[in-house]
Design a protein around this motif. Structure first.
Motif: not given
Length: 400
Positions: A64-92
């Motif tokens: 399952x994904x890490x709590x809160x890992x998509x924060x920047x995506x939902x704020x619309x504040x993804x840094x330039x050049x960052x792939x939105x898919x890379x924000x999805x962190x999976x718990x190890x």
């Protein structure tokens, strides 16, 4: 952020259901009509109503994904050049016990500075839509789910740290009243209803249809409020009219037009149906809340209610905008303009919800206070705690 002199009440928390949440107590005659889980040894998938259901593509929730890992995506504040898919962190690690165990979760919310968390489903938010063409299976499946929910999470516990919201479908009005009575007898402090038209034959009906009044009357009499939480409301059928995907699939590649067409339309229409069709006029003690549906819909609905009431005042025994402000509580997205929402609906109707542990929620629930810099300390306390007490009513009076 989050240093409060009191403990907060978080009105939007989630568990991750075990595979048998809908089957452990399901009547045997519905086993092929309700939720079924199939595994090939590597992958598990849900079959609901004879169709593969991808509302949650991984019903084991492992990983399952890490709590809160998509924060920047939902704020619309993804840094330039960052792939939105890379924000999805999976718990190890293996699935955390607090995602499925009440005692483990209670310990976690204590550490988060939360006094009470209201718990909603994850997988369960897609089941009623999948069963909309089978009223009997719908009612049986949600009853089985509520039995599981009370067994694993408990509707009525003395410590008030976790309040689990049973799901109620109005598909069969008589059975709905029976289900309400069942969960109230077991101590439910609130109920969860899908924000959507009520499925029916030969056609759907409004939540405000008088055939639903026995349910609203029973809840009003018991002083138990209703939460309308985001889920599959069937509104992607609208996107399908425009060539988009007409079924909900979490994490599927989105069409941006689908988002614009559907967005918060279901909760807007839900609240409109209750107000315009007179539910609160007939049941003035009834309280409802919008959970995890954002708050932009409030402004559009208030504007439209005012216009139609000015055009046809005879339709409304009470000012519909006042009805909205009196009977509806809202748990907004944390990234929204909360000061404007307070001006529209009143600060007394705003509640704090973190969506923990979902990836689109907050990693640390009390970081929500960082969005409240424009509010007084008194109003922050209302949003973080007191308004939830007002919404929940006398059943948690001991917490006040």
């Amino acid at each position: 952020m989050g240093n409060l002199s009191y403990k907060a009440i978080d009105v939007d928390n989630h568990y991750y259901e075990p595979l048998d949440a809908f089957t452990r107590h399901l009547d045997k005659k519905f086993r092929r009509r309700g939720v079924q889980m199939f595994s090939d040894g590597r992958h598990t998938q849900a079959i609901i109503g004879d169709r593969v259901n991808r509302f949650v593509p991984n019903p084991t929730f492992d990983p399952i994904i890490v709590p809160g890992c998509l924060d920047l995506l939902f704020r619309g504040e993804i840094p330039e050049g960052v792939d939105p898919a890379s924000l999805m962190q999976v718990e190890q690690l293996e699935l955390r016990p607090e995602y499925q165990d009440r005692d483990a979760r209670a310990a976690v919310i204590d550490g988060q500075g939360i006094e009470t968390a209201i718990m909603f489903p994850t997988f369960g938010c897609g089941v009623e839509e999948a069963l909309k063409d089978d009223a009997e299976a719908t009612m049986a499946s949600l009853h089985a789910f509520n039995l599981w929910l009370d067994e694993d999470w408990g509707f009525d516990r003395d410590d008030h740290r976790i309040l689990a919201a049973p799901m109620i479908s109005l598909t069969d009005p008589q059975r709905a009243v029976e289900e309400v009575d069942f969960v109230l007898e077991r101590g439910a402090r609130l109920v969860h209803v899908r924000p959507a038209p009520v499925p029916g034959v030969p056609k759907n009906r409004s939540l405000g249809n008088k055939s639903n009044d026995p349910v609203w009357a029973r809840l009003a009499e018991a002083n138990v409020p209703v939460a309308f939480h985001l889920g599959d409301s069937g509104y992607l059928k609208i996107a399908g009219m425009w060539g988009g995907k007409d079924t909900f699939e979490a994490f599927a590649a989105p069409d941006p037009l689908d988002k614009i067409l559907v967005d918060d339309r279901a909760i807007h229409d839900t609240m409109a149906s209750l107000i315009v069709h007179g539910v609160f006029d007939r049941h003035p003690r009834l309280r409802v809340a919008s959970i995890e549906n954002g708050s932009e819909w409030v402004h559009r609905l208030a504007k439209r209610l005012k216009k139609v009431a000015n055009q046809q005042p005879r339709w409304f025994p009470n000012d519909p905008v006042d009805t909205l402000r009196q009977h509806v509580w809202v748990a907004p997205y944390y990234e929204e303009d909360l000061s404007t929402l307070a001006a529209r609906i009143g600060v007394d109707r705003i509640m704090f919800g973190s969506d923990w542990p979902h990836g689109e929620g907050l990693e640390s629930p009390l970081s929500f206070t960082g969005e409240l810099s424009g509010f007084s300390a008194e109003d922050v306390r209302k949003i973080m705690r007191d308004n939830a007490l007002d919404f929940l009513g006398a059943h948690v009076a001991a917490m006040a």
